[in-house]
Design an enzyme around this catalytic site. Structure first.
Site, PDB file in Angstrom:
ATOM      1  N   SER A   1       0.822  -1.221   0.000  1.00 11.09           N
ATOM      2  CA  SER A   1       0.000   0.000   0.000  1.00 11.09           C
ATOM      3  C   SER A   1       0.850   1.263   0.000  1.00 11.09           C
ATOM      4  O   SER A   1       1.935   1.294   0.577  1.00 11.09           O
ATOM      5  CB  SER A   1      -0.860  -0.008   1.271  1.00 11.09           C
ATOM      6  OG  SER A   1      -1.399   1.271   1.519  1.00 11.09           O
TER       7      SER A   1
ATOM      8  N   TYR B   1      -2.437  -0.874  10.771  1.00 10.63           N
ATOM      9  CA  TYR B   1      -2.681  -1.460   9.438  1.00 10.63           C
ATOM     10  C   TYR B   1      -1.512  -1.120   8.514  1.00 10.63           C
ATOM     11  O   TYR B   1      -0.896  -2.002   7.925  1.00 10.63           O
ATOM     12  CB  TYR B   1      -3.978  -0.921   8.827  1.00 10.63           C
ATOM     13  CG  TYR B   1      -3.986  -1.082   7.320  1.00 10.63           C
ATOM     14  CD1 TYR B   1      -3.643  -0.014   6.488  1.00 10.63           C
ATOM     15  CD2 TYR B   1      -4.247  -2.311   6.734  1.00 10.63           C
ATOM     16  CE1 TYR B   1      -3.586  -0.161   5.125  1.00 10.63           C
ATOM     17  CE2 TYR B   1      -4.193  -2.466   5.369  1.00 10.63           C
ATOM     18  CZ  TYR B   1      -3.865  -1.386   4.568  1.00 10.63           C
ATOM     19  OH  TYR B   1      -3.795  -1.556   3.203  1.00 10.63           O
TER      20      TYR B   1
ATOM     21  N   LYS C   1       1.744  -3.465   6.590  1.00  7.28           N
ATOM     22  CA  LYS C   1       2.198  -3.470   5.184  1.00  7.28           C
ATOM     23  C   LYS C   1       3.709  -3.197   5.131  1.00  7.28           C
ATOM     24  O   LYS C   1       4.452  -3.817   4.390  1.00  7.28           O
ATOM     25  CB  LYS C   1       1.436  -2.420   4.371  1.00  7.28           C
ATOM     26  CG  LYS C   1      -0.032  -2.729   4.188  1.00  7.28           C
ATOM     27  CD  LYS C   1      -0.249  -4.060   3.481  1.00  7.28           C
ATOM     28  CE  LYS C   1      -1.705  -4.377   3.249  1.00  7.28           C
ATOM     29  NZ  LYS C   1      -1.929  -5.695   2.638  1.00  7.28           N
TER      30      LYS C   1
HETATM   31  C1  WQD Z   1      -9.744   9.053   0.974  1.00  7.62           C
HETATM   32  C2  WQD Z   1     -10.004  10.509   1.293  1.00  7.62           C
HETATM   33  C3  WQD Z   1     -10.577  10.918   3.589  1.00  7.62           C
HETATM   34  C4  WQD Z   1     -14.487   9.061   3.644  1.00  7.62           C
HETATM   35  C5  WQD Z   1      -7.201   3.930   1.659  1.00  7.62           C
HETATM   36  C6  WQD Z   1      -7.343   2.631   2.361  1.00  7.62           C
HETATM   37  C7  WQD Z   1      -6.023   2.102   2.779  1.00  7.62           C
HETATM   38  C8  WQD Z   1      -5.028   2.153   1.650  1.00  7.62           C
HETATM   39  C9  WQD Z   1      -4.941   3.544   1.063  1.00  7.62           C
HETATM   40  C10 WQD Z   1      -4.869   0.075   0.459  1.00  7.62           C
HETATM   41  C11 WQD Z   1      -9.391  10.911   2.648  1.00  7.62           C
HETATM   42  C12 WQD Z   1     -11.711  11.322   2.655  1.00  7.62           C
HETATM   43  C13 WQD Z   1     -13.247   9.495   3.221  1.00  7.62           C
HETATM   44  C14 WQD Z   1     -15.491  10.012   3.988  1.00  7.62           C
HETATM   45  C15 WQD Z   1     -13.971  11.782   3.440  1.00  7.62           C
HETATM   46  N1  WQD Z   1      -5.394   1.265   0.608  1.00  7.62           N
HETATM   47  N2  WQD Z   1     -13.005  10.835   3.114  1.00  7.62           N
HETATM   48  N3  WQD Z   1     -15.186  11.343   3.849  1.00  7.62           N
HETATM   49  O1  WQD Z   1      -7.623   6.954   3.726  1.00  7.62           O
HETATM   50  O2  WQD Z   1      -6.595   7.186   1.429  1.00  7.62           O
HETATM   51  O3  WQD Z   1      -6.855   4.928   2.558  1.00  7.62           O
HETATM   52  O4  WQD Z   1      -6.269   3.874   0.629  1.00  7.62           O
HETATM   53  O5  WQD Z   1      -4.094  -0.496   1.123  1.00  7.62           O
HETATM   54  O6  WQD Z   1      -6.262   0.766   3.161  1.00  7.62           O
HETATM   55  O7  WQD Z   1      -8.137   2.848   3.484  1.00  7.62           O
HETATM   56  O8  WQD Z   1      -8.838   6.181   1.630  1.00  7.62           O
HETATM   57  O9  WQD Z   1     -11.179   6.376   0.861  1.00  7.62           O
HETATM   58  O10 WQD Z   1     -10.705   6.234   3.370  1.00  7.62           O
HETATM   59  O11 WQD Z   1     -10.121   8.296   2.132  1.00  7.62           O
HETATM   60  O12 WQD Z   1     -13.726  12.997   3.349  1.00  7.62           O
HETATM   61  O13 WQD Z   1     -16.631   9.672   4.389  1.00  7.62           O
HETATM   62  O14 WQD Z   1     -11.400  10.709   1.420  1.00  7.62           O
HETATM   63  O15 WQD Z   1     -10.442  11.862   4.636  1.00  7.62           O
HETATM   64  O16 WQD Z   1      -8.913  12.235   2.536  1.00  7.62           O
HETATM   65  P1  WQD Z   1      -7.433   6.418   2.365  1.00  7.62           P
HETATM   66  P2  WQD Z   1     -10.295   6.706   2.027  1.00  7.62           P
END
Ligand code: WQD
Length: 347
Positions: free
Chosen positions: A128, A153, A157
Site C-alpha cells: 500500500s 494497518y 504493510k
Molecule cells: C480518501 C479521502 C478521507 C471518507 C485507503 C485505504 C487504505 C489504503 C490507502 C490500500 C481521505 C476522505 C473518506 C469520507 C472523506 N489502501 N473521506 N469522507 O484513507 O486514502 O486509505 O487507501 O491499502 O487501506 O483505506 O482512503 O477512501 O478512506 O479516504 O472525506 O466519508 O477521502 O479523509 O482524505 P485512504 P479513504
C-alpha cells in the site's frame, strides 16, 4: 492442450482479489482461492464463474491455520501465490492492533514458509501507498523513504515488505510487492465490486451510498489542507487496472523476467484528485447531488499523495487505462446492483 499454470489467490473473494481472479482466468491461468470469508461473501465465487465461465477452486481456510494451508497446497500444487488476505480497516487497526499484527503478519510468514517448504517460487504481495506516510515529495516514486506508519494497518504493510525483502535474500523465490494507491470502481459486468461485510469507510463507497440514499449525507474530512480546494488529495485507480497489474507481475515471474529477487512497484494513475473533486465529478457524471458537510480532519489522513508511475509503466509495461468517469460510473452501477441484492435478500 498445454496444462494451465495454477495460481493461488488468498483473499480472492475480496475486492481486489476477486477482480484479479477474473483477470487471471481470462488470461488462461488456473485459479484457486483461499479465503476465510471474514470480510467477504462466498457468493463472489459464483460471480467470478458468471463473468468468466470458469469456476475457480475455493476453500474456506484461515491462513493462520498453517497445517490446513499446507494440506491444501499439497492437494492443489501452485506455481505462484498472490497474497491479498489481510485485515485492512485503518481505524479498526488502531482499536485492535494485536489482532491486526497477528492476522496480517503470521499469515504472511506461514505462507512464505510454505513456499520455501513446497518449492513455490513466486509470490506477489498486496502492499500500500500508506507506507509512504506524508510524502516528502510528489509524485512519489518507489525510491521514496518509507515513513513511520500512521496506523497498525499501515505498519503491517511496512513490516510485511521488510519480511519479504529479507526472506527473498535467503530463499529461492521471486517476490514482488505492489503498492496500491486508492483502488476504486467495479468490474464492467456489475457482478463484482467492493462488497465488505461491514460498513465501508472509504470515500468512493460512501459517496455511492449517499447518492443511493443508504446514507442521508456524508462528511468531508477537512477543508483546511494545503490543497487547491482545501480537501485531501489521493490517486484513485480503477480496481481492474490494479488487477491487471497483478497478472503482468505473475507473467513476469513465470517467464523469469524479474531483475531482482525482490521488486516493488507503485500502482497508481499519477493523477491526484481531491475529495471535493471526486464528489463534484460524481455529480457531473450522474446528475445526482451529493449531500455533504465539511467537518474536522480525520486522524491519520495524509494531506496529499499520488504516484510516480514511470517505473511500473516502463519496467512492467503496465499503465492504468481507466478514466475517472469509468471509476465513477462502474462504482455507481455496482452500488445500484448491491441495492438490488439487498432488496432481493430482504424479500
Ligand atoms: C480518501 C479521502 C478521507 C471518507 C485507503 C485505504 C487504505 C489504503 C490507502 C490500500 C481521505 C476522505 C473518506 C469520507 C472523506 N489502501 N473521506 N469522507 O484513507 O486514502 O486509505 O487507501 O491499502 O487501506 O483505506 O482512503 O477512501 O478512506 O479516504 O472525506 O466519508 O477521502 O479523509 O482524505 P485512504 P479513504
Amino acid at each position: 492442450m498445454t496444462k494451465k499454470r495454477s495460481i493461488l489467490v488468498t483473499g480472492g473473494t475480496g475486492y481486489i482479489g476477486s477482480h484479479t481472479a477474473v483477470e487471471l482466468i481470462e488470461k488462461g491461468y488456473d485459479v484457486v482461492i483461499l479465503d476465510n470469508l471474514s470480510n467477504s461473501h462466498a457468493e463472489v465465487i459464483d460471480s467470478i464463474e458468471k463473468i468468466t465461465g470458469v469456476r475457480p477452486g475455493f476453500a474456506n481456510i484461515d491462513l493462520n491455520n498453517k497445517s490446513a494451508v499446507q494440506e491444501f497446497l499439497r492437494i492443489h500444487p501452485v506455481e505462484a501465490i498472490i497474497h491479498f488476505a489481510a485485515f485492512k480497516a485503518v481505524g479498526e487497526s488502531v482499536e485492535k492492533p494485536l489482532e491486526y499484527y497477528r492476522n496480517n503478519l503470521v499469515a504472511l510468514i506461514n505462507l512464505v514458509e510454505l513456499c520455501r517448504d513446497q518449492g513455490i517460487r513466486n509470490f506477489v504481495f498486496s502492499s500500500s501507498c500508506s507506507v509512504y506516510g506524508e510524502p516528502d515529495y510528489l509524485p512519489i516514486d518507489e525510491a521514496a523513504p518509507v515513513k513511520p506508519a500512521q496506523s497498525p494497518y499501515a505498519n503491517t504493510k511496512k513490516i510485511g515488505e521488510d519480511i519479504l525483502r529479507d526472506a527473498s535474500a535467503v530463499l529461492n523465490m521471486n517476490i514482488v510487492s505492489l503498492r496500491y494507491f486508492n483502488p476504486v470502481g467495479a468490474h464492467a459486468s456489475h457482478q463484482i465490486g467492493e462488497y465488505p461485510l461491514g460498513t465501508p469507510l472509504n470515500l468512493f463507497p460512501i459517496v455511492m451510498q449517499t447518492a443511493i440514499g443508504k446514507r442521508p449525507g456524508m462528511k468531508v474530512f477537512g477543508q483546511d489542507y494545503n490543497t487547491p480546494d482545501g480537501s485531501c488529495i489521493r490517486d484513485y485507480i480503477h480496481v481492474v487496472d490494479v488487477a491487471r497489474a497483478h497478472v503482468v507481475a505473475i507473467r513476469r515471474m513465470l517467464e523469469g523476467k524479474c531483475k531482482n529477487k525482490y521488486e516493488l512497484f507503485n500502482l497508481g494513475t499519477g493523477t491526484g484528485l481531491s475529495v471535493l473533486e471526486v464528489i463534484h465529478a460524481f455529480e457531473k457524471s450522474t446528475g445526482i447531488k451529493i449531500n455533504y458537510s465539511c467537518v474536522d480532519r480525520r486522524a491519520g489522513d495524509v494531506e496529499k499523495v499520488y504516484a510516480d508511475t514511470s517505473y511500473a509503466n516502463s519496467e512492467l509495461g503496465w499503465k492504468a487505462e481507466h478514466s475517472l468517469e469509468d471509476m465513477i460510473r462502474s462504482a455507481w452501477a455496482w452500488e445500484q446492483e448491491l441495492q438490488k441484492k439487498t432488496m432481493v435478500g430482504s424479500k
